[in-house]
Write an enzyme that holds these catalytic residues in place. Structure first.
Site, short mmCIF file in Angstrom:
data_model
loop_
_atom_site.label_atom_id
_atom_site.label_comp_id
_atom_site.label_asym_id
_atom_site.label_seq_id
_atom_site.Cartn_x
_atom_site.Cartn_y
_atom_site.Cartn_z
CG HIS A 9 60.42 44.38 71.73
ND1 HIS A 9 60.37 45.39 70.83
CD2 HIS A 9 61.32 44.77 72.68
CE1 HIS A 9 61.19 46.37 71.19
NE2 HIS A 9 61.79 46.02 72.31
CG HIS A 56 53.90 49.69 66.70
ND1 HIS A 56 53.88 50.61 67.72
CD2 HIS A 56 55.19 49.40 66.47
CE1 HIS A 56 55.14 50.88 68.07
NE2 HIS A 56 55.95 50.15 67.34
CG ASP A 103 60.10 43.70 63.65
OD1 ASP A 103 59.40 43.84 64.66
OD2 ASP A 103 61.31 44.01 63.61
#
Ligand code: SDX
Length: 382
Positions: free
Chosen positions: A228, A267, A318
């Site tokens: 995460h 994802h 990210d």
């Protein structure tokens, strides 16, 4: 009884409705209270987006001025909290440090309130708590990075907006506008993302009528994990491991053979790319130019194109934010705490939404343990 339909990881399960944001993998879009996040990131301050997430509408000039005044008045770390922070080892992971400080703030806030129901607070109290956490987290994160380098705290400046002040408190110099803009964009993009693991954690805790601080502490614990929030930190470790663009192919050969997950890619909801990546990539490109680091762009592009072509798995937010924060001068260890400072707005918006229309979150589990059996020699009471 038919076999229960187990959805491991709650993949594809709709647990509730929310008006805070809409993630649409079909159109690869993300709406905050109806506004496309790309539009917000390109036109709004993070303060205005925080207001939108909490109140459901973008602020008027007066409403934004009022929020800014409260945020600026609550930026500084109080002396008693500073004492606790200074008691923590600088070797503690900054996610643990921030999680602990939020828990401490909650303890101070609800001290003397014995009835847990009262500690959960009214909507007005929780909005105020949300704004004050939003305001103080930058100083906590900035001081954390400076402490780890043996540097003194830098007090907040009330003449700078949220993004510029965050950078000021971390680095002690007035940031260039291109850096402020990139940072502001990153905070908006990280602010909210429907029922991600940390937000859902906050909602589960809130659903028991526990307090906002407990919800945020739980969310920070969830965000720390590299599947995460911890992924942005892991992306920089990957960049360091690879070194330069020409090493990408042999590196990927090795890690894919070892079945390693490549952080920053993939994802649970987006399967054809994360809607936020193009906007964050624009910010990264601007930073690459500003700091004259074409090597970063070359490595970024080489790894993305090679991995996508081999696995058909696309970057998530990210992936561009890691190198962007690194170029700005943030330690890799500070990356996920930056995610906290952004996501506090989404978490608290969801906490308040859960409070406004609550049902205890308690799913079922299907049992696959031993059949019923009995303790040897047990004699039921006559
Ligand atoms: C965030 O939910 C949110 O909205 C989160 C977030 C937010 O804003 O809150 O968007 C922020 O958490 C982004 C994700 C950051 N995490 C990472 O970058 C970690 C690396 N990514 C993976 O671990 C993975 O992609 C997940 C956990 C993000 C999602 O995985 P899923 O949906 O549970 O799917 P999976 O792990 O079952 O993967 C399906 C297949 C597997 O292959 P097989 O075992 O079936 O052969 O795809 C492979 C996986 O091995 N795969 C990857 C991969 N991601 C998926 N293989 C290598 N590297 C990867 N990154």
């Amino acid at each position: 009884m038919s076999e229960p339909d187990i959805k491991k990881g709650l993949a594809g399960v709709y647990a509730d409705v929310t008006a805070v944001s809409k993630v649409n993998p079909e159109t690869n879009s993300l709406l905050y209270r109806g506004y496309p996040v790309q539009e917000l990131a390109g036109t709004q301050s993070f303060e205005a987006v925080a207001y939108l997430l909490w109140h459901g509408e973008l602020p008027t000039g007066d409403q934004l001025a009022e929020l800014r005044a409260v945020e600026r008045a609550n930026r500084a770390i109080p002396a008693d909290v500073r004492e606790f922070i200074d008691a923590m080892p600088t070797s503690a992971h900054p996610m643990d440090e921030v999680r602990t400080v939020v828990s401490l703030l909650g303890g101070f806030e609800t001290a003397g309130i014995d009835n847990v129901l009262d500690a959960a607070g009214t909507p007005a109290e929780n909005l105020d708590r949300s704004v004050r956490l939003f305001a103080i987290l930058p100083a906590i994160v900035a001081y954390g990075q400076r402490r780890r380098h043996g540097l003194e705290i830098i007090e907040p400046r009330e003449d700078l907006d949220y993004a510029a002040n965050f950078l000021w408190m971390t680095f002690g110099e007035e940031p260039a506008p291109v850096v402020v803009d990139a940072f502001n964009r990153s905070m908006i993009l990280y602010a909210e993302h429907s029922f991600n693991a940390s937000t859902f954690t906050a909602r589960v805790i809130t659903s028991t009528l526990s307090d906002l601080y407990s919800g945020v502490v739980g969310a920070i614990g969830a965000l720390k994990g590299p599947l995460h929030g911890g992924a942005n930190e892991a992306v920089l470790h990957i960049f360091t491991e690879i070194g330069s663009a020409e090493n990408v192919v042999p590196w990927l050969d090795e890690v894919l053979a070892a079945k390693r997950k490549i952080m920053g890619f993939g994802h649970r909801v987006y399967k054809r790319g994360d809607s936020r990546v193009p906007t964050m990539k624009l910010a990264l490109d601007a930073l690459v130019d500003h700091y004259d680091r074409p090597d970063v762009a070359a490595l970024y592009d080489a790894l993305e194109s090679e991995f996508v072509s081999r696995k058909g798995i696309y970057p998530n937010l990210d992936y561009p934010s890691g190198p962007a924060y690194s170029l700005m001068g943030f330690d890799t260890l500070t990356f996920t705490p930056l995610f906290i400072a952004a996501r506090i707005t989404g978490w608290t918006a969801h906490i308040m939404e859960q409070q406004a229309s609550n049902a205890l979150i308690r799913p079922l589990s299907a049992y696959d343990g031993p059949d019923e059996r009995h303790v040897e020699g047990y004699e039921p009471d006559a």
